[in-house]
Scaffold this motif. Structure first.
Motif, mmCIF file in Angstrom:
data_model
loop_
_atom_site.group_PDB
_atom_site.id
_atom_site.type_symbol
_atom_site.label_atom_id
_atom_site.label_comp_id
_atom_site.label_asym_id
_atom_site.label_seq_id
_atom_site.Cartn_x
_atom_site.Cartn_y
_atom_site.Cartn_z
ATOM 1 N N LYS A 134 0.839 -1.194 0.000
ATOM 2 C CA LYS A 134 0.000 0.000 0.000
ATOM 3 C C LYS A 134 0.875 1.246 0.000
ATOM 4 N N LYS A 135 0.347 2.233 -0.647
ATOM 5 C CA LYS A 135 1.124 3.470 -0.721
ATOM 6 C C LYS A 135 0.996 4.249 0.588
ATOM 7 N N ASP A 136 2.123 4.875 0.946
ATOM 8 C CA ASP A 136 2.167 5.673 2.169
ATOM 9 C C ASP A 136 1.452 7.005 1.924
ATOM 10 N N GLY A 180 -8.442 2.171 -0.625
ATOM 11 C CA GLY A 180 -7.878 0.837 -0.443
ATOM 12 C C GLY A 180 -6.393 0.712 -0.757
ATOM 13 N N ASP A 181 -5.889 1.582 -1.615
ATOM 14 C CA ASP A 181 -4.489 1.456 -2.021
ATOM 15 C C ASP A 181 -3.533 2.151 -1.054
ATOM 16 N N TYR A 182 -4.057 2.777 -0.007
ATOM 17 C CA TYR A 182 -3.204 3.631 0.815
ATOM 18 C C TYR A 182 -3.209 3.233 2.282
ATOM 19 N N LYS A 183 -2.117 3.594 2.912
ATOM 20 C CA LYS A 183 -2.040 3.423 4.350
ATOM 21 C C LYS A 183 -1.507 4.737 4.929
ATOM 22 N N VAL A 184 -2.180 5.216 5.965
ATOM 23 C CA VAL A 184 -1.850 6.544 6.493
ATOM 24 C C VAL A 184 -0.783 6.427 7.571
ATOM 25 N N SER A 185 0.281 7.240 7.435
ATOM 26 C CA SER A 185 1.334 7.176 8.445
ATOM 27 C C SER A 185 1.435 8.442 9.291
ATOM 28 N N THR A 186 0.901 9.569 8.807
ATOM 29 C CA THR A 186 0.890 10.771 9.653
ATOM 30 C C THR A 186 -0.405 11.550 9.443
ATOM 31 N N VAL A 187 -0.821 12.226 10.495
ATOM 32 C CA VAL A 187 -1.952 13.152 10.399
ATOM 33 C C VAL A 187 -1.494 14.451 11.054
ATOM 34 N N PHE A 188 -1.822 15.554 10.425
ATOM 35 C CA PHE A 188 -1.469 16.853 11.006
ATOM 36 C C PHE A 188 -2.708 17.722 11.006
ATOM 37 N N PHE A 202 -9.961 5.702 6.381
ATOM 38 C CA PHE A 202 -8.596 5.380 5.956
ATOM 39 C C PHE A 202 -8.003 4.297 6.838
ATOM 40 N N GLU A 203 -7.161 3.485 6.230
ATOM 41 C CA GLU A 203 -6.423 2.508 7.010
ATOM 42 C C GLU A 203 -5.166 3.179 7.544
ATOM 43 N N PHE A 204 -4.955 3.098 8.841
ATOM 44 C CA PHE A 204 -3.768 3.701 9.446
ATOM 45 C C PHE A 204 -2.710 2.627 9.626
ATOM 46 N N SER A 205 -1.461 3.011 9.520
ATOM 47 C CA SER A 205 -0.398 2.026 9.748
ATOM 48 C C SER A 205 -0.524 1.544 11.194
ATOM 49 N N SER A 206 -0.285 0.248 11.370
ATOM 50 C CA SER A 206 -0.660 -0.373 12.634
ATOM 51 C C SER A 206 0.322 -0.108 13.752
ATOM 52 N N HIS A 235 -16.045 5.932 -9.657
ATOM 53 C CA HIS A 235 -15.270 6.752 -8.734
ATOM 54 C C HIS A 235 -14.147 5.968 -8.090
ATOM 55 N N LYS A 236 -14.416 4.706 -7.921
ATOM 56 C CA LYS A 236 -13.405 3.854 -7.328
ATOM 57 C C LYS A 236 -12.151 3.845 -8.207
ATOM 58 N N ASN A 237 -12.410 3.779 -9.527
ATOM 59 C CA ASN A 237 -11.275 3.792 -10.453
ATOM 60 C C ASN A 237 -10.486 5.083 -10.358
#
Lengths: 429, 603
Positions: free
Chosen positions: A17-19, A67-75, A100-104, A331-333
């Motif tokens: 997944k993309k960061d 679905g293609d992403y994973k979140v690593s920071t929120v500001f 969003f899926e957050f990094s675990s 939209h998913k595309n």
């Protein structure tokens, strides 16, 4: 066989997944400071509520497309995000985590979740709520430890109030705190700045941002200190400004803070990962008024009209719900690039030339510099092929330095960095 | 058969800028009925954009209309428009020579101006019948009686029955038309005599070639006539002749004595058809050319360089195109160490220069750098040689110079009495030699000075206007060369001489001028990463110095919230600014610095 291959590809897609970094703008504050040109201003409770309702809808509109992403920071920035009731912030983070899926945190770093807080706008309950909501980094806008300077800037708090807030945050377990400071204030002397640095290092935050004041158009400061301002003579000289800058680094390094970006200092390991994303060309998605995004080589920002932002979301939301159900696959595309509410502005698809330029002028803001190998890997040409002549000249003029496969600005180069960074804009590619 | 000469009136309009010449011309054309009101474009005579914007006429425009008079007879009016500026004096004189009469328009709120007066005297010299017309009587501040008295007093012509009109509102225009018929004599001349036609203007058309505007003084010209241009000796066959409809050409079969019209004879260069020259029949030439012809020579020179060096060929093409219509414009290639490849261009005066510059920028989309204008200095060298210097850079070493001369003009400045003091101070500062002062009436005076031309071409007009709140007007004519103590002032930037900034100045004013230039350049040159000395020098002697301090700080402390687009725009702006700079050594000089030093009057 064929089927198996397909499955593998799908599996890969799922695991790689993309960061992604998220920025949320809260355009409210108790009172606008005299030097501030950010999108912010005071508001009543009704205004704040309708803004957050819209904000949640904006976040929600990404549902099913992340679905293609994973979140690593929120500001969560502003304005003063800490001036609104903490329920808004808690609900915001809930929404983000729902969509969003957050990094675990296992195997990778725990997500860095920052909120900007101004002294005088937080109390024990609020800070505790932040902790509960998952916020693990606080960024305090202190600016100065001298109340006289705070008044000059039009701040609403005293140094004492800040110290109380800071201690509270520590007591509640915040282990990653930034303090924003501002130098080059009108009439400022080196000694007053050194005192500020001294007091702050004593408190021992993990991170310090030390900006020098910029007189921005359209602010009360511009009226006073701008080119036509009556008090412009009170601005400090460029020489003093640079001396302050030099001293800042010396003092902070003595206390274990490393300068990793032009205006940012941190204890090792506590560099602000969210801000680094901007310099490194990482992906980020902005929510709220005027928030900027960089996704799939495309830059855009949300409208900066509060009225327009809320109207567009509320209006389109009604029709949106119907469309969503029928058009969902489409939209998913489109992924994150789909502008569900028509609030995005200044949409620019970056060319290779743009990407190369940004790699240089953003990367050079970091003291570690830009990496030659990384350049070659990203763009398929060597840095010298594109910038050889410029780099040679700048090196001769002692403005950049090359070492260990990296190019970075010298101290003098930093002083005049706009001049240098503009050299990396290309005529054509 | 020819037109009845007694039904022709050839006339022009003399007026100060803004006094309403073009508006009256419009009304006349309207009243004579060849154009309906709906077809009227405002001010049909001034058809160049710049002319319309500045309200001045640069190229003479001419129109032929038919007027049915109160008596019921039809008259042909040839209205020959004249340029309205001192730079184009010679063109004015040739236009006047093509007429029998002139309308003198005077603004009822303003009175006579220096420029008008000069042109009226010129018209009187050409034996023209002058019809004074008082315009703008609709304005509340109009004082026609005062203006009439002034005309009678100052010019010495009858003005009690002058039509009092408002060209703008169309009041009393018919009275003007009737007076034209009654007062202006019809043309004379023998249609059967050998051809003698006066060229008063010409125009280049990319399809038809040169279109020559002329007044037939004697004889007749037809399609097929072999014509000869008497001063250049060029012979060519007439392919088309005709008259001037409003805004278009109307071909006809013949033009005979007394008529005004155009001749097309397949000529490709306006230089062949010089204003003031005489056209005759090559097979049956007239005995003498018409008097008064002279070759117009540029008085003011400057270097013109494309801001973008790659546009050099474009600039050449553009100058060539302009020259097709402007025989007075001269240019030749030159090179400057500072500015690269460009042209040294010669002009009739500063206005002519500005007009050409504006047309190059506007019509040809060129970004120009113009060097300080210079007059032609005459240098008498020790070896007896005399050279005419148009570019200060080419000045010989002082040891080779015996003495130098500079052109002087005699100037008349008309000014309301309260500003006489400041204007005299100005003239004194500009090395003027006071000749005298006359009162035209209680409130207005004419100051007469002899002034060095090089003092006028910088910012004299601006200074004059600002020190008189716009009330002073100026007229001047070339007088002659006068020996003068002149020196070449060089500007050194970071110790390198910048050729494009060198200029010649009177020794007494050198220090002052050098100091002002250094100050101005200090404002214009951005700070670099190093300190830049700016010096003014005569020979090896430095007479003034300023310093541009080194840049210590140019850093964006905050780059926040991921708004990279804004950050990039900032950098782009910086880079764009750099592009518009000229590199001299390792110093980048903005192009406008070269121009800003032209305006140094600090009053």
């Amino acid at each position: 066989m064929k089927n198996k291959g397909m499955n593998n590809a799908n599996n890969n897609q799922r695991t790689w997944k993309k960061d992604l970094r998220l920025y949320v703008h809260v355009p409210f504050c108790v009172k606008k400071c005299d030097y501030c040109d950010f999108l912010s201003g005071p508001s009543d409770e009704e205004g704040i509520e309708s803004y957050f309702e819209a904000l949640y809808k904006e976040v929600g509109s990404y549902e099913g497309r992340t679905g293609d992403y994973k979140v690593s920071t929120v500001f969560i920035g502003g304005g003063t995000p800490s001036c609104v009731r903490s329920e808004y912030i808690a609900r915001l983070l809930e929404e983000l985590k729902r969509v969003f899926e957050f990094s675990s945190g296992d195997g990778s770093l725990e997500p860095e979740i920052t909120i900007e807080a101004n002294p005088g706008t937080v109390d024990k309950d609020k800070l505790a709520d932040y902790r509960k909501a998952g916020i693990n980094r606080l960024s305090f806008g202190l600016q100065s430890t001298h109340d006289r300077e705070l008044r000059l800037l039009g701040r609403i708090h005293t140094y004492r109030e800040f110290v109380e807030n800071y201690r509270l945050a520590r007591e509640l377990g915040f282990g990653n705190i930034n303090i924003d400071l501002m130098s080059a204030l009108p009439g400022q002397e080196l000694s007053s700045w050194e005192e500020t640095l001294g007091r702050v290092t004593e408190l021992g935050p993990e991170h310090i941002s030390a900006y020098s004041l910029i007189i921005e158009e359209g602010t009360p400061f511009y009226e006073r200190y701008g080119p036509e301002g009556k008090q412009k003579d009170e601005l400090i000289s460029e020489d003093l400004d640079r001396l302050i800058y030099k001293r800042t680094r010396e003092i902070l390094e003595k206390y274990g803070y490393i300068r990793y970006e032009i205006s940012n200092y941190a204890r090792p390991g506590y560099e602000c990962r969210h801000n680094m994303a901007y310099w490194e060309g990482a992906l980020y998605l902005g929510f709220g008024l005027g928030a900027a995004s960089f996704i799939e080589n495309t830059r855009f920002r949300n409208t900066d009209s509060l009225e327009e932002y809320i109207k567009a979301i509320n209006y389109n939301d009604r029709s949106h719900k119907n469309i969503m159900s029928t058009n969902k696959p489409e939209h998913k595309n489109e992924g994150l690039l789909h502008d569900a509410y028509g609030i995005r502005r200044d949409i620019i698809q970056l060319s290779k030339k743009d990407l190369i330029e940004e790699f240089m002028f953003l990367g050079l803001r970091m003291t570690r510099g830009v990496d030659r190998l990384e350049f070659k890997k990203r763009f398929g040409v060597s840095m010298d092929e594109i910038y050889g002549n410029i780099l040679n000249r700048l090196e001769k003029e002692n403005l950049v330095i090359t070492c260990g496969g990296k190019v970075r600005l010298t101290d003098y180069g930093i002083d005049v960095s706009n001049r240098i960074l503009s050299e990396f804009l290309l005529d054509k590619c | 058969m020819g037109v009845d000469q007694s039904k022709i009136r050839n006339f022009c309009i003399i007026a100060h800028i803004d006094h309403g010449k073009s508006t009256l011309a419009d009304r006349i054309i309207e009243m004579t009925g060849l154009l309906t009101s709906r077809e009227m474009q405002d001010q049909v005579l001034d058809n160049m954009d710049i002319e319309r914007e500045r309200g001045i006429t640069i190229k003479a425009q001419t129109v032929r209309t038919v007027y049915r008079s109160r008596s019921g007879e039809e008259y042909i009016f040839n209205l020959i428009d004249t340029p309205g500026h001192v730079d184009f004096n010679y063109e004015v004189s040739r236009s006047l020579a093509a007429c029998e009469g002139a309308l003198l328009i005077v603004d009822a709120t303003q009175g006579i101006e220096a420029q008008t007066l000069a042109n009226v005297y010129m018209a009187i010299d050409h034996n023209l019948e002058i019809i004074p017309v008082i315009n703008k009587i609709d304005l509340p501040s109009a004082d026609p009686q005062r203006v009439i008295a002034e005309i009678e007093d100052v010019i010495g012509i009858e003005a009690h029955d002058a039509p009092q009109i408002s060209a703008k509102l169309g009041i009393n225009i018919e009275e003007v038309l009737e007076q034209i018929i009654a007062k202006i004599p019809h043309p004379k001349g023998d249609p059967d005599a050998p051809l003698q036609a006066l060229i008063f203007d010409s125009l280049y058309d990319s399809y038809k070639g040169v279109i020559t505007f002329c007044r037939i003084m004697e004889g007749t010209v037809r399609k097929g006539t072999q014509i000869k241009l008497m001063s250049t000796g060029v012979v060519s066959e007439v392919v088309e002749i005709g008259t001037f409809g409003p805004g278009r050409f109307i071909p006809c079969d013949e033009l005979s004595a007394g008529m005004v019209g155009y001749i097309i004879a397949g000529l490709k260069n306006v230089k062949d058809t010089r204003v003031g020259d005489t056209i005759t029949d090559a097979k049956r030439p007239c005995a003498h050319p018409l008097p008064g012809y002279k070759k117009v020579l540029p008085m003011v020179y400057c270097g013109m360089y494309p801001a973008d060096g790659a546009k050099y060929p474009d600039l050449r093409d553009a100058l060539e195109k302009l020259q097709l219509n402007d025989a007075a414009l001269q240019f030749e290639p030159e090179t400057s160490a500072a500015l690269g490849f460009g042209f040294r261009c010669g002009f009739l005066g500063l206005l002519h220069l500005e007009v050409v510059q504006e047309r190059l920028e506007r019509e040809f989309n060129l970004d120009l750098v113009t060097t300080a204008p210079s007059v032609i200095y005459r240098i008498h060298k020790t070896d007896g040689q005399v050279i005419e210097l148009t570019n200060p850079t080419n000045m010989p070493d002082p040891s080779e110079i015996e003495y130098m001369e500079e052109p002087f003009v005699s100037a008349e400045i008309m000014v309301t009495t309260e500003y006489v003091g400041p204007i005299m101070t100005l003239c004194q500062e500009r090395r003027g030699v006071y000749l005298g002062m006359e009162y035209m009436e209680e409130r207005r005076a004419i100051l007469r000075y002899e002034l060095p031309l090089n003092e006028i071409i910088y910012d004299f007009f601006d200074a004059l206007k600002s020190r008189s709140r716009g009330y002073a007007s100026l007229d001047y004519e070339f007088k002659g060369y006068v020996m003068s103590n002149l020196v070449k002032l060089d500007i050194l930037i970071n110790r390198e001489e910048v050729d494009a900034l060198s200029f010649i100045v009177h020794a007494d004013g050198a220090y002052e001028r050098g100091r002002k230039m250094c100050e101005k350049l200090k404002e214009e040159i951005p700070r670099h990463l190093f300190e830049i000395p700016i010096q003014a020098a005569i020979g090896s002697k430095i007479i003034a110095r300023e310093t541009v301090k080194a840049l210590r700080k140019d850093v964006l402390a905050k780059c926040y919230g991921g708004d990279i687009t804004r950050k990039k725009k900032l950098l782009e702006k910086q880079k764009e600014g750099k592009k518009r700079m000229r590199q001299i050594g390792n110093v980048e000089i903005p192009q406008k610095a070269f121009m800003s030093v032209l305006k140094l009057d600090d009053q």
